[in-house]
Design a protein around this motif. Structure first.
Motif, PDB file in Angstrom:
ATOM      1  N   ASP A 150      24.068  41.328  60.600  1.00 28.35           N
ATOM      2  CA  ASP A 150      23.731  42.588  61.257  1.00 28.35           C
ATOM      3  C   ASP A 150      22.738  43.329  60.364  1.00 28.35           C
ATOM      4  N   GLY A 151      21.456  43.037  60.547  1.00 29.43           N
ATOM      5  CA  GLY A 151      20.445  43.625  59.670  1.00 29.43           C
ATOM      6  C   GLY A 151      20.670  43.156  58.244  1.00 29.43           C
ATOM      7  N   PRO A 152      20.770  44.098  57.295  1.00 26.73           N
ATOM      8  CA  PRO A 152      20.980  43.700  55.897  1.00 26.73           C
ATOM      9  C   PRO A 152      22.404  43.235  55.599  1.00 26.73           C
ATOM     10  N   VAL A 153      23.339  43.480  56.530  1.00 22.73           N
ATOM     11  CA  VAL A 153      24.747  43.107  56.325  1.00 22.73           C
ATOM     12  C   VAL A 153      24.954  41.652  56.724  1.00 22.73           C
ATOM     13  N   ARG A 154      25.426  40.860  55.785  1.00 18.54           N
ATOM     14  CA  ARG A 154      25.689  39.443  56.052  1.00 18.54           C
ATOM     15  C   ARG A 154      27.089  39.140  55.522  1.00 18.54           C
ATOM     16  N   LEU A 155      28.008  38.879  56.453  1.00 22.29           N
ATOM     17  CA  LEU A 155      29.408  38.622  56.100  1.00 22.29           C
ATOM     18  C   LEU A 155      29.749  37.162  56.340  1.00 22.29           C
ATOM     19  N   SER A 156      30.361  36.527  55.345  1.00 24.25           N
ATOM     20  CA  SER A 156      30.904  35.182  55.550  1.00 24.25           C
ATOM     21  C   SER A 156      32.227  35.312  56.284  1.00 24.25           C
ATOM     22  N   TYR A 157      32.798  34.189  56.690  1.00 27.20           N
ATOM     23  CA  TYR A 157      34.096  34.254  57.363  1.00 27.20           C
ATOM     24  C   TYR A 157      35.196  34.728  56.420  1.00 27.20           C
ATOM     25  N   ARG A 158      35.086  34.422  55.154  1.00 35.82           N
ATOM     26  CA  ARG A 158      36.050  34.958  54.187  1.00 35.82           C
ATOM     27  C   ARG A 158      35.865  36.458  54.028  1.00 35.82           C
ATOM     28  N   ASP A 159      34.600  36.900  53.966  1.00 35.75           N
ATOM     29  CA  ASP A 159      34.337  38.340  53.888  1.00 35.75           C
ATOM     30  C   ASP A 159      34.905  39.052  55.106  1.00 35.75           C
ATOM     31  N   LEU A 160      34.711  38.447  56.273  1.00 38.21           N
ATOM     32  CA  LEU A 160      35.186  39.066  57.504  1.00 38.21           C
ATOM     33  C   LEU A 160      36.694  39.264  57.455  1.00 38.21           C
ATOM     34  N   LEU A 161      37.423  38.267  56.999  1.00 42.70           N
ATOM     35  CA  LEU A 161      38.880  38.388  56.885  1.00 42.70           C
ATOM     36  C   LEU A 161      39.253  39.556  55.980  1.00 42.70           C
ATOM     37  N   GLU A 162      38.569  39.706  54.851  1.00 43.10           N
ATOM     38  CA  GLU A 162      38.890  40.793  53.929  1.00 43.10           C
ATOM     39  C   GLU A 162      38.607  42.157  54.556  1.00 43.10           C
ATOM     40  N   HIS A 163      37.504  42.284  55.262  1.00 44.84           N
ATOM     41  CA  HIS A 163      37.188  43.548  55.933  1.00 44.84           C
ATOM     42  C   HIS A 163      38.204  43.848  57.036  1.00 44.84           C
ATOM     43  N   VAL A 164      38.619  42.830  57.761  1.00 47.73           N
ATOM     44  CA  VAL A 164      39.618  43.015  58.820  1.00 47.73           C
ATOM     45  C   VAL A 164      40.950  43.459  58.221  1.00 47.73           C
ATOM     46  N   ARG A 165      41.323  42.881  57.105  1.00 43.79           N
ATOM     47  CA  ARG A 165      42.576  43.286  56.447  1.00 43.79           C
ATOM     48  C   ARG A 165      42.523  44.749  56.012  1.00 43.79           C
ATOM     49  N   ILE A 166      41.398  45.180  55.473  1.00 38.38           N
ATOM     50  CA  ILE A 166      41.253  46.589  55.090  1.00 38.38           C
ATOM     51  C   ILE A 166      41.403  47.482  56.316  1.00 38.38           C
ATOM     52  N   MET A 167      40.748  47.105  57.406  1.00 36.05           N
ATOM     53  CA  MET A 167      40.818  47.895  58.633  1.00 36.05           C
ATOM     54  C   MET A 167      42.262  47.969  59.140  1.00 36.05           C
ATOM     55  N   ALA A 168      42.946  46.850  59.118  1.00 32.95           N
ATOM     56  CA  ALA A 168      44.335  46.819  59.580  1.00 32.95           C
ATOM     57  C   ALA A 168      45.214  47.726  58.724  1.00 32.95           C
ATOM     58  N   ARG A 169      45.006  47.687  57.410  1.00 37.22           N
ATOM     59  CA  ARG A 169      45.802  48.531  56.506  1.00 37.22           C
ATOM     60  C   ARG A 169      45.532  50.012  56.770  1.00 37.22           C
ATOM     61  N   VAL A 170      44.298  50.352  57.138  1.00 36.40           N
ATOM     62  CA  VAL A 170      43.978  51.738  57.489  1.00 36.40           C
ATOM     63  C   VAL A 170      44.761  52.161  58.725  1.00 36.40           C
ATOM     64  N   PHE A 171      44.757  51.332  59.744  1.00 34.40           N
ATOM     65  CA  PHE A 171      45.488  51.672  60.967  1.00 34.40           C
ATOM     66  C   PHE A 171      46.979  51.844  60.676  1.00 34.40           C
ATOM     67  N   VAL A 172      47.546  50.949  59.870  1.00 32.86           N
ATOM     68  CA  VAL A 172      48.969  51.066  59.520  1.00 32.86           C
ATOM     69  C   VAL A 172      49.222  52.360  58.757  1.00 32.86           C
ATOM     70  N   ALA A 173      48.333  52.667  57.805  1.00 30.20           N
ATOM     71  CA  ALA A 173      48.492  53.878  57.002  1.00 30.20           C
ATOM     72  C   ALA A 173      48.410  55.139  57.856  1.00 30.20           C
ATOM     73  N   ARG A 174      47.667  55.066  58.939  1.00 33.24           N
ATOM     74  CA  ARG A 174      47.491  56.238  59.793  1.00 33.24           C
ATOM     75  C   ARG A 174      48.494  56.286  60.939  1.00 33.24           C
ATOM     76  N   GLY A 175      49.510  55.451  60.858  1.00 39.22           N
ATOM     77  CA  GLY A 175      50.608  55.555  61.815  1.00 39.22           C
ATOM     78  C   GLY A 175      50.459  54.786  63.105  1.00 39.22           C
ATOM     79  N   VAL A 176      49.480  53.896  63.182  1.00 39.93           N
ATOM     80  CA  VAL A 176      49.342  53.055  64.370  1.00 39.93           C
ATOM     81  C   VAL A 176      50.440  52.003  64.357  1.00 39.93           C
ATOM     82  N   ARG A 177      51.206  51.929  65.413  1.00 31.75           N
ATOM     83  CA  ARG A 177      52.342  51.007  65.493  1.00 31.75           C
ATOM     84  C   ARG A 177      51.992  49.797  66.357  1.00 31.75           C
TER      85      ARG A 177
END
Length: 522
Positions: A29-56
């Motif tokens: 995506d333009g200058p952003v280039r994510l490998s599949y391993r990178d993608l997993l790590e970013h997804v995990r961060i996003m998931a942890r944010v949702f959990v931290a903010r009370g998403v069930r």
């Protein structure tokens, strides 16, 4: 064609992709280039944010943003946290978006800071008024087009890593482990071309099942580079785009706004091999003055589909754009992909049909020529609307699509029109798609739509709205039709327009054309 293995859930698919494809590029995506391993790590961060903010588990997370890496991460992160994804049409007004957020009871919203010149969050707040959105506990802003000024109560994309620290990784992993194939993965709202949109419920097994079927028919592999111009909020961009890449290891290149010049640049620079899109996208590329001299030799696969795909377009996609394989397909939000051509099908089959059944669907033709579908990937139902669900899916499990079509002896489906678009002229049923196909052959016609308009003597007659590249006249168009169509099928009038009104999925909004015609006769 090689069979694509289907993991039990979308979170499982994210993990498997990281294991199988590792350092291969997942998202460019333009200058952003994510490998599949990178993608997993970013997804995990996003998931942890949702959990931290009370998403069930089972809560709804809405995403209102264009095609960028942010959308991919947000959507997959919502799935990883056990939530249900609610994609929001980026063309919706603030009022329409608030309606969707309330109906889905969204607990979190990921929203573009500024897109197409509009402050979407401000529009949502204005539309919500004093009643607000009390169930919406978390708002995350995507920095588009650039950095955003801090706003109380709103998380910005750059804050996510710090917020994720409040949730142990093990908790997010447990959420992902708990997601099953029959859990609801997403609620996609229909395009609403004829009225209020309906929320279509799908399960993880269904979302992945149709993506796998699509990938198999297109023979998509880890070597492909997939340009996604179809909006992610639509099943064509999300399920036949993001999920197809996740299952196959192909590289996805999201394009936030379709621009023919930018698309040609991307194809040439990134060696794009797969480009599915609505017919209008390919028409625009073919007519772009900057196409000549471009290196488009990487293009391998094009997939398109609509009620009417001009035969001439399919031919030119091969001869002028250089696609080695052009396939047509048929689907709708309630089924995603129901039929699709196969590589090796002859040109007539590809140009005149949408191929044979796919993804486990049975196809038959019912009353008034309506296309009926049955199979494991028919939607679970409409959100909070059992009456509409019962009307759409009968007691035998057949989905009534509202499309009119025919099946040839080999099982290839040809969509002739929509039941709602059909009009009656002098007692005869007229299907506009047939007229549009004929007019697509007239030199100078770039785009065309036909609608029925009131007539005192015949009840309704056809009116053609034509986008012309040449010096066409109404008389020339009518004379062309007179040579090729029965009298009751011929349009009685022609209006030349600079473009046809379309929704973000590329469908012509014929109700707007019909409304304009009615107003012009008042």
């Amino acid at each position: 064609m090689a069979e694509v293995w289907v993991p039990p859930s979308i979170p499982a698919a994210v993990r498997v992709a990281a294991e199988r494809f590792g350092t291969c590029e997942a998202v460019v995506d333009g200058p952003v280039r994510l490998s599949y391993r990178d993608l997993l790590e970013h997804v995990r961060i996003m998931a942890r944010v949702f959990v931290a903010r009370g998403v069930r588990p089972g809560d709804r997370v809405a995403v209102n943003a264009p095609n960028t890496h942010h959308w991919v991460v947000a959507a997959l992160g919502a799935h990883y946290a056990g939530a249900t994804l609610v994609p929001v049409n980026t063309r919706f007004t603030g009022t329409e978006t608030v309606d969707l957020l309330r109906r889905s009871r969204a607990r979190a919203l990921v929203v573009a800071g500024d897109f197409l010149g509009a402050d979407r969050l401000a529009a949502i707040r204005d539309a919500a008024g004093e009643a607000g959105l009390p169930e919406l506990g978390t708002i995350i802003r995507v920095p588009l087009p650039g950095p955003l000024a801090p706003e109380p109560g709103v998380l910005d994309w750059g804050d996510l890593a710090a917020v994720a620290e409040d949730t142990p990784l093990a908790e997010a992993e447990a959420r992902a482990d708990a997601v099953g194939g029959d859990d609801i993965s997403d609620i996609l709202f229909t395009s609403g071309t004829t009225g209020r949109s309906k929320g279509v419920l799908s399960a993880h097994r269904q979302a992945l099942g149709v993506a796998a079927a699509w990938a198999e028919r297109g023979e998509v592999t880890a070597g492909d580079r997939y340009l996604v111009v179809n909006p992610f909020f639509h099943s064509f961009g999300y399920k036949a785009g993001i999920l197809v890449c996740l299952l196959t290891g192909a590289t996805m290149l999201p394009q936030a706004v379709f621009d023919a010049g930018d698309t040609l640049d991307l194809i040439e620079r990134e060696r794009v091999s797969v480009l599915p899109a609505a017919p209008t996208v390919f028409q625009t590329l073919l007519h772009h003055p900057g196409r000549q001299g471009r290196d488009l030799s990487s293009l391998r696969l094009a997939v398109t589909g609509a009620a009417t795909v001009p035969v001439t377009l399919v031919e030119r996609m091969s001869t002028d754009l250089g696609f080695r394989t052009v396939l047509t397909a048929y689907g709708l939000t309630e089924a995603v992909v129901a039929t699709m051509c196969r590589p090796g099908d002859d040109l007539r089959t590809i140009a005149h049909s949408s191929g044979r059944s796919a993804a486990g669907f049975e196809v038959r033709i019912g009353d008034r020529g309506e296309v009926l579908l049955r199979g494991p990937n028919v939607m679970l139902g409409y959100l909070d609307d059992p009456e509409a669900t019962a009307k759409a899916v009968d007691a035998g499990g057949w989905l009534h699509t509202g499309d009119v079509g025919t099946l040839d002896p080999d099982g290839n489906l040809t969509i002739t029109d929509r039941l709602k678009d059909m009009y009656i002229c002098g007692g005869f049923n007229v299907y506009p798609a047939e007229i549009e196909q004929a007019l697509a052959r007239l030199p100078g016609v770039r785009d065309v739509a036909v609608v029925g308009v009131p007539d005192e003597r015949l009840g309704e007659v056809g009116k053609a709205f034509v986008v012309s590249d040449g010096d066409l006249t109404e008389d020339a168009v009518l004379a062309f039709c007179a040579e090729r169509l029965a009298n009751y099928k011929r349009p009685r009038s022609v209006e030349f327009v600079p473009e046809l009104p379309r929704n973000a999925s590329g469908k012509v909004l014929k109700r707007l054309l019909g409304k304009e015609s009615e107003e012009s006769t008042v």
